[in-house]
Design a protein around this motif. Structure first.
Motif, short mmCIF file in Angstrom:
data_model
loop_
_atom_site.label_atom_id
_atom_site.label_comp_id
_atom_site.label_asym_id
_atom_site.label_seq_id
_atom_site.Cartn_x
_atom_site.Cartn_y
_atom_site.Cartn_z
N GLU A 10 0.82 -1.21 0.00
CA GLU A 10 0.00 0.00 0.00
C GLU A 10 0.86 1.26 0.00
O GLU A 10 0.59 2.22 -0.71
CB GLU A 10 -0.92 0.02 1.22
N LEU A 11 1.93 1.25 0.78
CA LEU A 11 2.82 2.41 0.84
C LEU A 11 3.57 2.59 -0.48
O LEU A 11 3.76 3.72 -0.94
CB LEU A 11 3.80 2.25 2.01
N GLU A 12 3.95 1.49 -1.10
CA GLU A 12 4.62 1.56 -2.39
C GLU A 12 3.70 2.18 -3.45
O GLU A 12 4.13 3.02 -4.25
CB GLU A 12 5.06 0.16 -2.83
N VAL A 13 2.43 1.78 -3.44
CA VAL A 13 1.46 2.33 -4.40
C VAL A 13 1.30 3.83 -4.17
O VAL A 13 1.29 4.63 -5.12
CB VAL A 13 0.10 1.59 -4.26
#
Length: 80
Positions: free
Chosen positions: A11-14
């Motif tokens: 989620e953080l990468e997205v």
């Protein structure tokens, strides 16, 4: 600069990808900015501890002082 690997939740990468695309700033730069903000707001003091003072009674060359400092650091690390 030094290279560091960081594992991020998907989620953080997205979110990071989206921010980089929206702002035109690289993901690496966004990560550096985030780390800087975190460290700048830390309550820990930013002053570095002073190095010990050595007085041998005679001036040391830069190389000799490096050797003395290296030995001191090595001894302190061995005590930990």
């Amino acid at each position: 600069m030094l290279k560091t690997t960081v594992y991020l939740p998907e989620e953080l990468e997205v979110r990071l990808d989206a921010e980089a695309a929206a702002t035109g700033v690289s993901k690496a730069e966004l990560i550096r900015r985030g780390i800087t903000m975190l460290l700048d707001s830390s309550p820990r003091p930013r002053t570095a501890r002073t190095l010990p003072v050595f007085d041998s009674g005679r001036p040391l060359t830069a190389e000799a002082m490096d050797d003395v400092l290296y030995e001191h650091i090595k001894e302190r690390a061995a005590r930990r």
